[in-house]
Scaffold this active site. Sequence first.
Site, PDB file in Angstrom:
ATOM      1  CE1 TYR A  16      24.299  61.791  -8.802  1.00  0.00           C
ATOM      2  CE2 TYR A  16      24.499  64.084  -8.124  1.00  0.00           C
ATOM      3  CZ  TYR A  16      24.808  62.754  -7.952  1.00  0.00           C
ATOM      4  OH  TYR A  16      25.632  62.384  -6.932  1.00  0.00           O
ATOM      5  CE1 TYR A 144      25.733  61.880  -2.795  1.00  0.00           C
ATOM      6  CE2 TYR A 144      26.671  63.735  -1.603  1.00  0.00           C
ATOM      7  CZ  TYR A 144      26.553  62.996  -2.764  1.00  0.00           C
ATOM      8  OH  TYR A 144      27.268  63.356  -3.872  1.00  0.00           O
ATOM      9  CG  ASP A 245      30.454  63.327   5.230  1.00  0.00           C
ATOM     10  OD1 ASP A 245      30.703  64.538   5.227  1.00  0.00           O
ATOM     11  OD2 ASP A 245      30.131  62.694   4.205  1.00  0.00           O
ATOM     12  CE  LYS A 274      27.919  69.728  -0.406  1.00  0.00           C
ATOM     13  NZ  LYS A 274      27.668  68.317  -0.125  1.00  0.00           N
TER      14      LYS A 274
HETATM   15  C1  LIG Z   1      28.349  67.150  -0.639  1.00  0.00           C
HETATM   16  C2  LIG Z   1      28.731  66.086   0.304  1.00  0.00           C
HETATM   17  C3  LIG Z   1      29.820  65.230   0.040  1.00  0.00           C
HETATM   18  C4  LIG Z   1      30.609  65.283  -1.237  1.00  0.00           C
HETATM   19  O1  LIG Z   1      31.283  66.486  -1.413  1.00  0.00           O
HETATM   20  P1  LIG Z   1      31.767  66.933  -2.886  1.00  0.00           P
HETATM   21  O2  LIG Z   1      32.542  68.188  -2.655  1.00  0.00           O
HETATM   22  O3  LIG Z   1      30.523  67.125  -3.692  1.00  0.00           O
HETATM   23  O4  LIG Z   1      32.604  65.821  -3.418  1.00  0.00           O
HETATM   24  C5  LIG Z   1      30.124  64.283   0.998  1.00  0.00           C
HETATM   25  N1  LIG Z   1      29.428  64.183   2.143  1.00  0.00           N
HETATM   26  C6  LIG Z   1      28.398  64.993   2.430  1.00  0.00           C
HETATM   27  C7  LIG Z   1      27.685  64.853   3.731  1.00  0.00           C
HETATM   28  C8  LIG Z   1      28.002  65.970   1.518  1.00  0.00           C
HETATM   29  O5  LIG Z   1      26.956  66.764   1.791  1.00  0.00           O
END
Ligand SMILES: *Cc1c(COP(=O)(O)O)cnc(C)c1O
Length: 425
Positions: A16, A144, A245, A274
């Site tokens: 970004y 997000y 997620d 992550k």
């Molecule tokens: C970081 C994140 C993503 C995206 O993961 P990337 O490995 O950066 O593509 C998706 N959802 C959540 C909740 C995140 O924190």
Amino acid sequence: MDKIKTFDREHVWHPYTSMIHPLKTYPVESAKGVYITLMDGTRLIDGMSSWWAAIHGYNHPVLNAAIEQQLKKMSHIMFGGFTHEPAVDLSQLLIDMTPPSLDKVFLCDSGSVAVEVAIKMSFQYWQSLNLPKKNRLITVRNGYHGDTFYAMSVCDPVTGMHHVFKDVLPEQYFADAPGCAFHEPWEEKHLDSIRRLVQAHHTICAAVILEPIVQGAGGMRFYSPEYLKRLKALCTRYDLLLILDEIATGFGRTGEMFACHHAGIEPDILCLGKALTGGYISLAATLTTDRLSRVISEGECKGFMHGPTFMGNPLACAVAAASIRLLLSRDWKKRIQEIESGLINGLSPCRSSHRVKNVRVLGAIGVVEMKEAVDMEKIQEAFVRQGVWIRPFGRLIYTMPPYIIEDRELTTLTEAITRIVCQES
Ligand SMILES: *Cc1c(COP(=O)(O)O)cnc(C)c1O
């Protein structure tokens, strides 16, 4: 070092950022444990875990050994037609630790891709049941979910950083962000917004997708487990799949192994990423139920239509399995509780600053929400001078340190935050 800085500034994109006025970057020499060493010799205590990922700190002997051993066998092999022990071993661990109904694992490259995979699964599911019109999504504001296109379509349209793409993104349904904070008493009205959307649009929607309990990059908000329980019941009643997620929240960060455990519910699809590899290499996983996988496999395509080149990468799987075992071998819950107490105590003086709107802590996540946006570059420099690595965004100064952080290092972190927050006022 100057050569690296100059070349980087002129040729290398960072997340970004502008290529004309790039934000300052700090060349890193190495990292070990909770310490990051810059090329100029400065040592920083890590307060970010490289964006939720490095839960055991850097350069961990156990994780290094796992990856080195696997490297001697093979670093990669295609997953079409082949399988291998690291992928099977990791999948078994994930199935054992996630809610019981999730027992099918799709390994993929990154968090965003795991979200794409989850959304595709939900579409293919309804298509296989001859309900192809169920292909929109319901989500909440302040979410997000990543930077790829369908993931962007469910990020917050304002804080989600992707509004510039709004004309080309598929339109989804956004309920108000969960209005009941984590420790607040539940009131039925908190479900109104999403209940209205579900009732109005369930016939053309495939799923509800959201981050359980903690909304990360969309605002660092912690909401009530009760919301998740009620939402699960709504989804069941109105025939919507629930996609959680847990890419940021997974692997202990919120005080439970997975944030959905706070609510005692099971999603139909779960996204992990992550911290999955302890922050070593990119890897993500999308888990689903036997039922979903059967329906998809009996549909028109006779299979699930996704298969990245580096699917199930053995190095990533090996280090992920080692990271999970390392986590399980410790009293991780107690350690997270201790970090939580340290953050609560350490950050509470921030409340006295008139520039602070809110201070909140959940598990090993500490957030100081300012009333106004901070000057990221300036405040980052101030943190580096204090010997800590904290990277704020917008109005948020927050920390989610590696679990291996020692109490005195945590104190250094929270003192630095307190000093900077209060000094600036
Ligand atoms: C970081 C994140 C993503 C995206 O993961 P990337 O490995 O950066 O593509 C998706 N959802 C959540 C909740 C995140 O924190």
